[in-house]
Design a protein around this motif. Structure first.
Motif, PDB file in Angstrom:
ATOM      1  N   LEU A  43       0.846  -1.044   0.129  1.00 47.50           N
ATOM      2  CA  LEU A  43      -0.138  -0.037  -0.104  1.00 47.50           C
ATOM      3  C   LEU A  43       1.083   1.388   0.094  1.00 47.50           C
ATOM      4  O   LEU A  43       2.027   1.412   0.613  1.00 47.50           O
ATOM      5  CB  LEU A  43      -0.776  -0.081   1.135  1.00 47.50           C
ATOM      6  CG  LEU A  43      -1.933  -0.998   1.300  1.00 47.50           C
ATOM      7  CD1 LEU A  43      -2.602  -0.831   2.613  1.00 47.50           C
ATOM      8  CD2 LEU A  43      -2.968  -1.051   0.213  1.00 47.50           C
ATOM      9  N   THR A  44       0.636   2.386  -0.771  1.00 49.57           N
ATOM     10  CA  THR A  44       1.247   3.626  -0.701  1.00 49.57           C
ATOM     11  C   THR A  44       0.708   4.376   0.683  1.00 49.57           C
ATOM     12  O   THR A  44      -0.379   3.719   1.127  1.00 49.57           O
ATOM     13  CB  THR A  44       1.119   4.387  -2.025  1.00 49.57           C
ATOM     14  OG1 THR A  44      -0.556   4.814  -1.931  1.00 49.57           O
ATOM     15  CG2 THR A  44       1.445   3.845  -3.140  1.00 49.57           C
ATOM     16  N   GLU A  45       1.238   5.356   1.056  1.00 48.41           N
ATOM     17  CA  GLU A  45       0.883   6.312   2.144  1.00 48.41           C
ATOM     18  C   GLU A  45      -0.419   6.547   1.833  1.00 48.41           C
ATOM     19  O   GLU A  45      -1.390   6.497   2.865  1.00 48.41           O
ATOM     20  CB  GLU A  45       1.920   7.302   2.500  1.00 48.41           C
ATOM     21  CG  GLU A  45       1.504   7.838   3.436  1.00 48.41           C
ATOM     22  CD  GLU A  45       2.401   9.285   3.914  1.00 48.41           C
ATOM     23  OE1 GLU A  45       3.539   8.926   3.578  1.00 48.41           O
ATOM     24  OE2 GLU A  45       1.957  10.344   4.225  1.00 48.41           O
ATOM     25  N   ASP A  46      -0.806   7.055   0.558  1.00 53.29           N
ATOM     26  CA  ASP A  46      -1.976   7.694   0.301  1.00 53.29           C
ATOM     27  C   ASP A  46      -3.201   6.472   0.473  1.00 53.29           C
ATOM     28  O   ASP A  46      -4.303   6.691   1.001  1.00 53.29           O
ATOM     29  CB  ASP A  46      -2.194   8.273  -1.085  1.00 53.29           C
ATOM     30  CG  ASP A  46      -1.468   9.564  -1.207  1.00 53.29           C
ATOM     31  OD1 ASP A  46      -1.268  10.111  -0.026  1.00 53.29           O
ATOM     32  OD2 ASP A  46      -1.052  10.202  -2.151  1.00 53.29           O
ATOM     33  N   GLU A  47      -2.693   5.287  -0.005  1.00 56.37           N
ATOM     34  CA  GLU A  47      -3.730   4.266   0.146  1.00 56.37           C
ATOM     35  C   GLU A  47      -4.141   3.701   1.715  1.00 56.37           C
ATOM     36  O   GLU A  47      -5.043   3.642   1.920  1.00 56.37           O
ATOM     37  CB  GLU A  47      -3.273   2.885  -0.557  1.00 56.37           C
ATOM     38  CG  GLU A  47      -3.511   3.141  -2.015  1.00 56.37           C
ATOM     39  CD  GLU A  47      -2.791   1.858  -2.666  1.00 56.37           C
ATOM     40  OE1 GLU A  47      -3.537   1.579  -4.031  1.00 56.37           O
ATOM     41  OE2 GLU A  47      -1.786   1.389  -2.438  1.00 56.37           O
ATOM     42  N   MET A  48      -2.905   4.116   2.534  1.00 57.11           N
ATOM     43  CA  MET A  48      -3.139   3.652   3.948  1.00 57.11           C
ATOM     44  C   MET A  48      -4.047   4.882   4.285  1.00 57.11           C
ATOM     45  O   MET A  48      -4.994   4.392   5.385  1.00 57.11           O
ATOM     46  CB  MET A  48      -1.871   3.615   4.851  1.00 57.11           C
ATOM     47  CG  MET A  48      -0.936   2.454   4.392  1.00 57.11           C
ATOM     48  SD  MET A  48       0.696   2.629   5.378  1.00 57.11           S
ATOM     49  CE  MET A  48       1.342   1.188   4.633  1.00 57.11           C
ATOM     50  N   ILE A  49      -4.030   5.845   3.709  1.00 59.17           N
ATOM     51  CA  ILE A  49      -4.602   6.942   4.797  1.00 59.17           C
ATOM     52  C   ILE A  49      -6.185   6.656   4.082  1.00 59.17           C
ATOM     53  O   ILE A  49      -7.099   6.982   5.141  1.00 59.17           O
ATOM     54  CB  ILE A  49      -4.173   8.423   4.472  1.00 59.17           C
ATOM     55  CG1 ILE A  49      -2.743   8.662   4.855  1.00 59.17           C
ATOM     56  CG2 ILE A  49      -5.047   9.501   4.969  1.00 59.17           C
ATOM     57  CD1 ILE A  49      -2.651   8.312   6.165  1.00 59.17           C
ATOM     58  N   GLY A 279      -5.064  -0.802  -4.753  1.00 57.34           N
ATOM     59  CA  GLY A 279      -5.532  -0.188  -5.975  1.00 57.34           C
ATOM     60  C   GLY A 279      -7.075   0.326  -6.095  1.00 57.34           C
ATOM     61  O   GLY A 279      -7.245   0.903  -6.910  1.00 57.34           O
ATOM     62  N   LEU A 280      -7.810   0.247  -5.079  1.00 51.46           N
ATOM     63  CA  LEU A 280      -9.450   0.550  -5.059  1.00 51.46           C
ATOM     64  C   LEU A 280      -9.147   2.233  -4.563  1.00 51.46           C
ATOM     65  O   LEU A 280      -8.235   2.747  -3.685  1.00 51.46           O
ATOM     66  CB  LEU A 280      -9.925  -0.178  -4.175  1.00 51.46           C
ATOM     67  CG  LEU A 280      -9.924  -1.830  -4.255  1.00 51.46           C
ATOM     68  CD1 LEU A 280     -10.922  -2.147  -3.332  1.00 51.46           C
ATOM     69  CD2 LEU A 280     -10.495  -2.189  -5.899  1.00 51.46           C
ATOM     70  N   ASP A 281     -10.171   2.682  -5.002  1.00 47.67           N
ATOM     71  CA  ASP A 281     -10.795   4.109  -4.355  1.00 47.67           C
ATOM     72  C   ASP A 281     -11.210   4.073  -3.022  1.00 47.67           C
ATOM     73  O   ASP A 281     -11.698   2.793  -2.762  1.00 47.67           O
ATOM     74  CB  ASP A 281     -11.341   5.133  -5.430  1.00 47.67           C
ATOM     75  CG  ASP A 281     -12.836   4.228  -5.740  1.00 47.67           C
ATOM     76  OD1 ASP A 281     -13.232   3.392  -5.091  1.00 47.67           O
ATOM     77  OD2 ASP A 281     -13.331   4.834  -6.908  1.00 47.67           O
ATOM     78  N   LEU A 282     -11.596   5.049  -2.558  1.00 44.42           N
ATOM     79  CA  LEU A 282     -12.158   5.152  -1.192  1.00 44.42           C
ATOM     80  C   LEU A 282     -13.575   4.447  -1.072  1.00 44.42           C
ATOM     81  O   LEU A 282     -13.631   3.715  -0.305  1.00 44.42           O
ATOM     82  CB  LEU A 282     -12.397   6.477  -0.718  1.00 44.42           C
ATOM     83  CG  LEU A 282     -12.777   6.952   0.597  1.00 44.42           C
ATOM     84  CD1 LEU A 282     -11.723   6.345   1.374  1.00 44.42           C
ATOM     85  CD2 LEU A 282     -13.017   8.605   0.969  1.00 44.42           C
ATOM     86  N   ASP A 283     -14.310   4.648  -2.122  1.00 48.48           N
ATOM     87  CA  ASP A 283     -15.544   3.892  -2.234  1.00 48.48           C
ATOM     88  C   ASP A 283     -15.276   2.277  -2.279  1.00 48.48           C
ATOM     89  O   ASP A 283     -15.957   1.481  -1.523  1.00 48.48           O
ATOM     90  CB  ASP A 283     -16.563   4.215  -3.316  1.00 48.48           C
ATOM     91  CG  ASP A 283     -17.216   5.525  -2.749  1.00 48.48           C
ATOM     92  OD1 ASP A 283     -17.125   6.042  -1.619  1.00 48.48           O
ATOM     93  OD2 ASP A 283     -17.368   6.240  -3.736  1.00 48.48           O
ATOM     94  N   GLY A 284     -14.344   1.903  -3.055  1.00 50.96           N
ATOM     95  CA  GLY A 284     -13.902   0.522  -3.326  1.00 50.96           C
ATOM     96  C   GLY A 284     -13.735  -0.214  -1.982  1.00 50.96           C
ATOM     97  O   GLY A 284     -13.987  -1.152  -1.548  1.00 50.96           O
ATOM     98  N   MET A 285     -12.785   0.792  -1.079  1.00 50.55           N
ATOM     99  CA  MET A 285     -12.190   0.206   0.014  1.00 50.55           C
ATOM    100  C   MET A 285     -13.313   0.119   1.030  1.00 50.55           C
ATOM    101  O   MET A 285     -13.273  -0.718   1.591  1.00 50.55           O
ATOM    102  CB  MET A 285     -11.161   1.302   0.422  1.00 50.55           C
ATOM    103  CG  MET A 285      -9.787   0.947  -0.135  1.00 50.55           C
ATOM    104  SD  MET A 285      -8.642   2.141   0.712  1.00 50.55           S
ATOM    105  CE  MET A 285      -7.302   2.197  -0.524  1.00 50.55           C
ATOM    106  N   LYS A 286     -14.281   1.010   0.987  1.00 48.58           N
ATOM    107  CA  LYS A 286     -15.344   1.037   2.008  1.00 48.58           C
ATOM    108  C   LYS A 286     -16.102  -0.417   1.745  1.00 48.58           C
ATOM    109  O   LYS A 286     -16.408  -1.039   2.947  1.00 48.58           O
ATOM    110  CB  LYS A 286     -16.178   2.045   1.775  1.00 48.58           C
ATOM    111  CG  LYS A 286     -16.110   3.256   2.467  1.00 48.58           C
ATOM    112  CD  LYS A 286     -17.071   4.438   2.470  1.00 48.58           C
ATOM    113  CE  LYS A 286     -16.481   5.799   2.491  1.00 48.58           C
ATOM    114  NZ  LYS A 286     -17.649   6.860   2.237  1.00 48.58           N
TER     115      LYS A 286
END
Ligand code: SAM
Ligand code: SF4
Length: 320
Positions: A43-49, A279-286
């Motif tokens: 995960l990148t830092e942005d993905e972790m956040i 690789g998912l966006d915020l909604d995908g992660m939710k």
């Protein structure tokens, strides 16, 4: 959000790296794990956040940064600061071997870290070097002092109980709570994926702590999800805790999900079920996080010297 069994999930353990500067015998193989997780898989830092934001939107209020060793992650202070900016997150904690705390305690405090759990299984420098394969006790101890000086809300020591290794130090470790404002928690050794063959004698129950310290008095249970049973020595500044995943599985109290450094949500520490959010966006992660919470099993299988955890990974790749 609640899982299928009515447990409210409020806590996420975020493993920021699988790498470590030590090689504790119960956690990692000696040769390490080079190449197991490649850089593009992480995960990148942005993905972790984003993952923390997704978890927060579902009711998570507490984050624990773990690893591998979280303090060898170059951007750990920035990760902590950015999590602090997420309004729903009330508490940020870290689990660390402490060896780099002399350098990081103050910056992490300023970045908003609230609590530190420091892993220390022995007070004997020679035994420390043997169990960690490459650690220096002085560095961990100096790290503990740095954590106390930095003024965190809470500092705890985690000691894995290992029969024939540190059962003769239970009193000495517990006595730290009379000298310092810290809690000392003894954790039963869990037989993980390939976490060394310690044998049946090493798997001692947390109850040996009570046998050795009859003067311990139980203190009232803490908030829901607290996995440790807590006790206190007479007049002590801190408490003594028992975390007994083998002899008293605490699945009915489980309020957590785990996210590995390569972006796999683990509904249960001891299950090999993993749900990827890489690789998912915020909604995908939710969406995936909801799926992971609903996939939490009611309880994990029984573990003992013969039946290892079904986690499918070593502890450094999960975060404990
Ligand atoms: N490197 C950091 C540290 O050592 O605190 C964080 C990661 S470590 C995997 C997290 C916790 O898991 C530590 O407290 C460690 O003692 C514990 N741990 C590792 N392997 C274990 C095992 N086989 N049984 C019980 N606890 C274990
Ligand atoms: Fe590293 Fe922590 Fe595992 Fe020890 S327990 S090898 S310090 S990740």
């Amino acid at each position: 959000m609640q899982d299928k069994f009515g447990r409210k999930i409020t806590y996420m353990r975020l493993s920021v790296t699988d790498l470590c500067n030590l090689r504790c015998r119960y956690c990692m193989p000696e040769e390490g794990i080079a190449g197991k997780m490649t850089h593009p898989q992480m995960l990148t830092e942005d993905e972790m956040i984003d993952a923390v934001k997704a978890a927060a939107s579902l009711g998570v209020t507490k984050i624990r940064l773990t690893g591998g060793e979280p303090l060898i992650k170059k951007n750990i202070v920035s990760i902590c600061r950015r999590i602090r900016e997420i309004p729903e997150i009330e508490q940020i904690a870290i689990t660390t071997n402490g060896t780099l705390l002399p350098q990081y305690a103050q910056p992490l405090k300023e970045a908003g870290l609230n609590r530190v759990n420091l892993s220390l299984d022995t007070l004997n420098p020679e035994k420390y070097a043997r169990m960690t394969r490459r650690g220096n006790f002085e560095e961990a101890w100096t790290g503990l002092m740095a954590a106390l000086d930095a003024g965190f809300d809470k500092v705890k020591i985690n000691a894995v109980l290992i029969g024939g290794f540190n059962d003769d130090e239970i009193e000495d470790l517990a006595q730290l709570t009379t000298r310092y404002p810290i809690d000392v928690r003894f954790i039963e050794l869990m037989p993980m994926y390939d976490s060394g063959d310690f044998g049946q004698d090493a798997l001692i129950p947390g109850s040996v702590v009570l046998d050795k310290l009859p003067q311990l008095k139980e203190v009232l249970a803490g908030p829901p999800g607290q996995v440790a049973r807590m006790y206190r020595l007479p007049g002590a500044l801190g408490k003594v805790g028992l975390i007994n995943p083998l002899s008293h599985a605490f699945c009915s109290e489980c309020n957590r999900i785990r996210l590995t450094a390569d972006g796999k949500l683990k509904p249960c520490l001891h299950s090999n079920q993993e749900i990827s959010i890489k690789g998912l966006d915020l909604d995908g992660m939710k969406e995936k996080m909801r799926e992971a919470i609903m996939a939490k099993p009611q309880q994990h299988e029984v573990m003992d010297a013969v039946h290892r955890s079904d986690a499918g990974r070593n502890m450094n790749e999960i975060g404990g």
